[in-house]
Each structure stands twice: as structure tokens, then as C-alpha cells.
Design a protein around this motif. Structure first.
Motif, PDB file in Angstrom:
ATOM      1  N   UNK A 303      -8.904 -16.837  16.336  1.00 24.90           N
ATOM      2  CA  UNK A 303      -8.189 -16.230  15.215  1.00 24.90           C
ATOM      3  C   UNK A 303      -8.799 -14.884  14.836  1.00 24.90           C
ATOM      4  N   UNK A 304     -10.083 -14.717  15.067  1.00 31.53           N
ATOM      5  CA  UNK A 304     -10.713 -13.426  14.814  1.00 31.53           C
ATOM      6  C   UNK A 304     -10.123 -12.351  15.715  1.00 31.53           C
ATOM      7  N   UNK A 305      -9.950 -12.671  16.990  1.00 27.39           N
ATOM      8  CA  UNK A 305      -9.357 -11.703  17.904  1.00 27.39           C
ATOM      9  C   UNK A 305      -7.883 -11.456  17.573  1.00 27.39           C
ATOM     10  N   UNK A 306      -7.166 -12.498  17.165  1.00 28.17           N
ATOM     11  CA  UNK A 306      -5.776 -12.301  16.753  1.00 28.17           C
ATOM     12  C   UNK A 306      -5.704 -11.377  15.549  1.00 28.17           C
ATOM     13  N   UNK A 307      -6.611 -11.563  14.604  1.00 26.51           N
ATOM     14  CA  UNK A 307      -6.687 -10.701  13.424  1.00 26.51           C
ATOM     15  C   UNK A 307      -6.936  -9.254  13.834  1.00 26.51           C
ATOM     16  N   UNK A 308      -7.947  -9.037  14.666  1.00 19.74           N
ATOM     17  CA  UNK A 308      -8.284  -7.678  15.084  1.00 19.74           C
ATOM     18  C   UNK A 308      -7.142  -7.045  15.869  1.00 19.74           C
ATOM     19  N   UNK A 309      -6.475  -7.819  16.726  1.00 17.10           N
ATOM     20  CA  UNK A 309      -5.355  -7.275  17.498  1.00 17.10           C
ATOM     21  C   UNK A 309      -4.192  -6.859  16.629  1.00 17.10           C
ATOM     22  N   UNK A 310      -3.915  -7.646  15.571  1.00 13.91           N
ATOM     23  CA  UNK A 310      -2.810  -7.294  14.680  1.00 13.91           C
ATOM     24  C   UNK A 310      -3.128  -6.034  13.879  1.00 13.91           C
ATOM     25  N   UNK A 311      -4.384  -5.907  13.406  1.00 12.72           N
ATOM     26  CA  UNK A 311      -4.762  -4.715  12.644  1.00 12.72           C
ATOM     27  C   UNK A 311      -4.793  -3.494  13.552  1.00 12.72           C
ATOM     28  N   UNK A 312      -5.259  -3.656  14.795  1.00 14.54           N
ATOM     29  CA  UNK A 312      -5.249  -2.537  15.744  1.00 14.54           C
ATOM     30  C   UNK A 312      -3.829  -2.066  16.001  1.00 14.54           C
ATOM     31  N   UNK A 313      -2.900  -3.010  16.075  1.00 19.88           N
ATOM     32  CA  UNK A 313      -1.490  -2.643  16.245  1.00 19.88           C
ATOM     33  C   UNK A 313      -0.967  -1.889  15.039  1.00 19.88           C
ATOM     34  N   UNK A 314      -1.250  -2.410  13.844  1.00 18.38           N
ATOM     35  CA  UNK A 314      -0.784  -1.753  12.620  1.00 18.38           C
ATOM     36  C   UNK A 314      -1.341  -0.339  12.523  1.00 18.38           C
ATOM     37  N   UNK A 315      -2.630  -0.175  12.845  1.00 13.36           N
ATOM     38  CA  UNK A 315      -3.241   1.150  12.796  1.00 13.36           C
ATOM     39  C   UNK A 315      -2.622   2.075  13.844  1.00 13.36           C
ATOM     40  N   UNK A 316      -2.458   1.575  15.078  1.00 15.27           N
ATOM     41  CA  UNK A 316      -1.887   2.390  16.153  1.00 15.27           C
ATOM     42  C   UNK A 316      -0.478   2.838  15.812  1.00 15.27           C
ATOM     43  N   UNK A 317       0.326   1.900  15.355  1.00 14.36           N
ATOM     44  CA  UNK A 317       1.714   2.218  15.045  1.00 14.36           C
ATOM     45  C   UNK A 317       1.814   3.209  13.894  1.00 14.36           C
ATOM     46  N   UNK A 318       1.006   2.996  12.849  1.00 10.96           N
ATOM     47  CA  UNK A 318       1.053   3.887  11.693  1.00 10.96           C
ATOM     48  C   UNK A 318       0.633   5.302  12.070  1.00 10.96           C
ATOM     49  N   UNK A 319      -0.476   5.446  12.773  1.00  8.81           N
ATOM     50  CA  UNK A 319      -0.952   6.779  13.139  1.00  8.81           C
ATOM     51  C   UNK A 319      -0.009   7.454  14.131  1.00  8.81           C
ATOM     52  N   UNK A 320       0.525   6.683  15.062  1.00  8.33           N
ATOM     53  CA  UNK A 320       1.426   7.298  16.044  1.00  8.33           C
ATOM     54  C   UNK A 320       2.693   7.820  15.380  1.00  8.33           C
ATOM     55  N   UNK A 321       3.213   7.073  14.396  1.00  5.92           N
ATOM     56  CA  UNK A 321       4.437   7.520  13.735  1.00  5.92           C
ATOM     57  C   UNK A 321       4.162   8.617  12.710  1.00  5.92           C
ATOM     58  N   UNK A 322       3.081   8.484  11.943  1.00  8.73           N
ATOM     59  CA  UNK A 322       2.799   9.466  10.896  1.00  8.73           C
ATOM     60  C   UNK A 322       2.332  10.806  11.473  1.00  8.73           C
ATOM     61  N   UNK A 323       1.617  10.768  12.562  1.00 10.26           N
ATOM     62  CA  UNK A 323       1.153  12.022  13.178  1.00 10.26           C
ATOM     63  C   UNK A 323       2.158  12.535  14.202  1.00 10.26           C
ATOM     64  N   UNK A 324       2.689  11.624  15.003  1.00 13.04           N
ATOM     65  CA  UNK A 324       3.638  12.061  16.033  1.00 13.04           C
ATOM     66  C   UNK A 324       4.947  12.569  15.474  1.00 13.04           C
ATOM     67  N   UNK A 325       5.330  12.139  14.257  1.00 13.37           N
ATOM     68  CA  UNK A 325       6.631  12.518  13.709  1.00 13.37           C
ATOM     69  C   UNK A 325       6.718  13.989  13.312  1.00 13.37           C
ATOM     70  N   UNK A 326       5.601  14.687  13.198  1.00 11.49           N
ATOM     71  CA  UNK A 326       5.650  16.089  12.778  1.00 11.49           C
ATOM     72  C   UNK A 326       5.883  17.030  13.962  1.00 11.49           C
ATOM     73  N   UNK A 327       5.914  16.496  15.164  1.00  7.53           N
ATOM     74  CA  UNK A 327       6.145  17.325  16.337  1.00  7.53           C
ATOM     75  C   UNK A 327       7.619  17.285  16.725  1.00  7.53           C
ATOM     76  N   UNK A 328       8.098  18.371  17.302  1.00  9.74           N
ATOM     77  CA  UNK A 328       9.538  18.600  17.428  1.00  9.74           C
ATOM     78  C   UNK A 328      10.186  17.979  18.659  1.00  9.74           C
ATOM     79  N   UNK A 329       9.442  17.498  19.612  1.00  8.61           N
ATOM     80  CA  UNK A 329      10.058  17.082  20.864  1.00  8.61           C
ATOM     81  C   UNK A 329       9.773  15.623  21.221  1.00  8.61           C
ATOM     82  N   UNK A 330      10.164  14.695  20.355  1.00  7.19           N
ATOM     83  CA  UNK A 330       9.993  13.288  20.728  1.00  7.19           C
ATOM     84  C   UNK A 330      10.987  12.888  21.813  1.00  7.19           C
ATOM     85  N   UNK A 331      10.617  11.868  22.570  1.00  8.19           N
ATOM     86  CA  UNK A 331      11.488  11.334  23.614  1.00  8.19           C
ATOM     87  C   UNK A 331      11.652   9.835  23.405  1.00  8.19           C
TER      88      UNK A 331
END
Length: 432
Positions: A303-331
């Protein structure tokens, strides 16, 4: 009057379930037979006037009766039943007293939580004392149960209507029942520190405008449960997401507003957003506590690894969308065709890099606070975060909109990250 009626729940530990049922029956009959007058005006919810019946009070009492039946027929303790009823009744009283002096929403919520917590502590501890059980040794757990229930009650009341108190009663009662069954072990100093840390983090998230009131309460509840059921290492990982993810919403916010991809409410995240990203992590914490208490057969480390994997996903998704969204050429991730900024499933290499960095940060923090997670374990967390981030993009490109909302996508993505992390932990030793 509302709080006084809730105090009648003490009839159960004082005189037995039959007396409590009789009291509930009298209140129900009285509520049905009072169609107007000053007493009706005192107890009526706004919707009661149309039908000239105190249906709000009736449904509240019925919710209490349902909780009482669970307490007598299942393993729920009578103390949890009484504590829940008093919490909601006196929490409402505290909130209304605050309203007489200020309209500040944060102070109003604080009034509910403080009055509700004190009443719940009195109910839980008093019922234990009436049953002849020791109170002093159980006081830290009693305070933890009361505070958790008060925060959940305040959250639900912020999201629902005042007439939805029956839902609040049942939800709070079931949560306290679950937490009591887990049997957390916590000392007096630990509960004081846990509450202080939780309140400070919650207020900071609201003051910095990274969360709405509902988002703040959701985060407070998650942090409190994580501290007590998991530990400070777990909460360090969770708070890293709240802090970094919340601040990332402010990154070039004006530019995001121009592109139409900025978070609403000036970037403050609501309860749906917080739960969408952290609900799986909370389930992992509960699973860890249940496993550690012998209620589940699985190893707690899974369950510790499941916890860490879920938080890593939340962090990855949030940063990718919040930072990647300011660039003009998404695919679009499925076809690699250029799309407009903010399109569901649209990715940029900058966003992908930010997501990978976010997963790495979570893995580093996890490895730093948990000695049992070595270099291989950290790599598993990074891979799980990237897998979850990719699942989020794929769902966004295919199912989001017609079938799934944003919060559902976030939940499924974090679930994917948690499952990927747990699966890798089981598979890697076999490969070795």
C-alpha cells in the motif's frame, strides 16, 4: 433547539436502545403533528413551509435512527453513534453563533469544527465513561475521531445544503465507525502536533489561494488521516503534491487566462479537484492501516508503493498540464496531430518533461523518508507516475467530455499509477 434534540441521543447509553427508539418515535410524531406556529418556525427548514411538515427534522431523526440501528446490530459502538449526533447538532449551533457576529466563511467553518469537535469529544468520552471503559488512555483517539468527523461534516455542509444534514450524519457516522475499527495508536503529544500541522497547512493553502474552502477542508481531512494512520513520512509525500501542484497553477497564470486554460477561481482548487487527485492515495493509507492492524491479508508495504505511485501520477499530471499548457504547439497524444492549447489529450514535450520531473521529485521524497524504498523502489515510483500521466492523456483524448469528467479522469489516472506501482513491486523481485 436543534442541539437540544441531538442531546436526546444520550438516552441510548443511559437507558438502552429501547429508550432511544422511544425518544426518536416521540420526536418523529411531534414533528409530523406540528404543521405551523412558533415551534414550526423554530424547527422548519426552508423547504418545509411548502408542505407544512417538518420533513427536515423528520429525515434527520430517521438518519439518526438508521445510525442507531447500525450501532445496535453491527460493530459500531454506541459511543460513535452519540458522538456523531452531538457533533452535527452542536456543530450547527457553533456555526450559527458565529454567523451572528461575522459573515467570514473561514470563521464560520472554524465555528462548526470547534463546537462539533468539543461536542463529539464529550459524547465519545462520556459514553465510554457510562459504559465503565477507561477514558484517559483513549482520549487521543477520541480527539482524532472528533476532529476527523468535524472536518468531514464541515466539508459536506459547505458542498451541500443545510437541509442535507441527514447525509452529513450518516457520512460522519460511517467515517468514525471505520476509523474506530482501524484502532489507530496515537499519544497525546502526537495528536496535538497532528492537529497543529493539519490546521496550519490548511490555512496556508487557503491564504495562498491555492484551494477554496471546500478544497482546504478536503486537504485538511486527507492530511489529518494520513498523519495519524500513516505517519509524517506519508504526509511529507502528500504535502509535496499539494504545495508544488498548487503553486504550479500560478505559473504564468495570465498567459493561461489568455489561452482559456487557467483554473477557475484564480487557480484555487476545489474539493473535487483535490479528491480526484488524492482519493486513491487516501484509500492506500486506509489500506495500509487496515493491513497493519491485521484486517487485510496484504503486506503494508504494498500500500505504501500504491500511495507513492498515485501521488507521483497526480504530481506528473498536474505539472505537465500546468506547465505544458502555456506552450502553443500541443499535439494530440493518440494521433500526434496539432491541437489548440487546452485540448483534452493534448501534450507538449515541455509538459512531458515537467511531468517526468514531478514524478522524480515524488520518488526522491519517498526514498528520503522511507528507508525501505531503495533506488529500484524509487525507479518504480517514477515509472508509475509516468504511466499514470500517460493514462490521463489517453483518457483525455478518447473519453473525457462525452463519457468522463475531468475529476473522473484524474481519479482513473491516479488509480492506474497506484496499480502500476504495486504491480511492479510484485513483478520486479521475480525478474531479479
Amino acid at each position: 433547539m436543534f442541539a437540544a434534540l441531538c442531546t436526546l441521543s444520550l438516552a441510548v447509553p443511559l437507558f438502552g436502545p429501547q429508550a432511544g427508539a422511544a425518544v426518536a418515535g416521540v420526536v418523529l410524531l411531534g414533528a409530523y403533528l406540528v404543521p405551523e406556529g412558533s415551534l414550526f418556525d423554530l424547527l422548519a427548514y426552508p423547504g418545509d413551509y411548502e408542505d407544512a411538515r417538518l420533513y427536515g427534522l423528520i429525515t434527520f431523526v430517521l438518519a439518526g435512527v438508521a445510525l442507531g440501528l447500525i450501532a445496535t446490530a453491527a460493530s459500531m459502538s454506541v459511543a460513535v453513534f452519540v458522538g456523531t449526533i452531538l457533533l452535527v447538532g452542536y456543530g450547527n449551533l457553533g456555526e450559527q453563533l458565529v454567523r451572528l457576529r461575522t459573515d467570514n466563511d473561514v470563521v464560520r467553518v472554524a465555528g462548526f469544527c470547534l463546537a462539533g469537535s468539543l461536542a463529539a469529544v464529550a459524547g465519545l468520552a462520556g459514553t465510554r465513561a457510562l459504559a465503565g471503559d477507561p477514558v484517559a488512555a483513549a482520549l487521543p483517539v477520541v480527539v482524532f475521531l472528533a476532529a476527523s468527523g468535524a472536518v468531514l461534516g464541515a466539508l459536506l455542509r459547505d458542498m451541500l445544503l443545510r437541509s442535507d444534514d441527514p447525509i452529513v450524519v450518516l457520512s460522519v457516522g460511517l467515517l468514525l465507525w471505520l476509523l474506530a475499527e482501524l484502532g489507530p495508536s496515537i499519544g497525546r503529544l502526537e495528536i496535538v502536533v497532528a492537529l497543529a500541522v493539519t490546521v496550519a497547512l490548511g490555512y496556508a493553502s487557503y491564504a495562498l489561494e491555492t484551494a477554496s474552502i471546500a478544497g482546504m477542508l478536503t486537504g485538511v481531512l486527507l492530511v489529518l488521516l494520513t498523519i495519524v494512520l500513516g505517519g509524517y513520512g506519508w504526509v511529507a509525500v502528500l504535502v509535496s503534491f499539494f504545495a508544488i501542484g498548487g503553486l504550479s497553477t500560478k505559473f504564468r497564470y495570465d498567459r493561461k487566462t489568455e489561452l482559456g486554460v487557467a483554473e477557475d477561481n484564480n487557480g484555487a482548487r476545489g474539493s473535487g479537484n483535490v479528491l480526484g487527485n488524492a482519493a486513491v492515495a487516501l484509500v492506500a493509507v486506509l489500506g495500509y492501516a487496515a493491513s497493519d492492524a491485521g484486517l487485510l491479508p496484504h503486506e503494508p508495504g504494498l500500500f505504501l508503493f500504491a500511495f507513492a505511485g498515485s501521488i507521483a501520477t497526480a504530481m506528473s499530471d498536474t505539472l505537465s498540464s500546468e506547465i505544458g499548457s502555456v506552450f502553443d504547439r500541443p499535439r494530440l497524444i493518440t494521433t500526434l496531430e496539432p491541437v489548440e492549447p487546452g485540448t483534452d489529450g493534448g501534450v507538449t514535450w515541455q509538459g512531458e518533461l515537467a511531468g517526468l520531473t514531478g514524478a522524480t521529485v515524488v520518488a526522491a521524497i519517498t526514498a528520503g523518508v522511507f528507508p525501505e524504498i531503495d533506488l529500484v523502489g524509487g525507479a518504480i515510483v517514477v515509472v508509475a507516475g509516468v504511466v499514470g500521466m500517460t493514462v490521463d492523456s489517453l483518457l483525455g483524448a478518447t473519453l473525457e467530455g462525452p463519457l468522463l469528467g475531468n475529476q473522473s479522469v484524474n481519479f482513473l489516472a491516479t488509480l492506474s499509477g497506484a496499480l502500476a506501482s504495486a504491480a511492479l513491486v510484485l513483478v520486479v523481485p521475480l525478474l531479479g
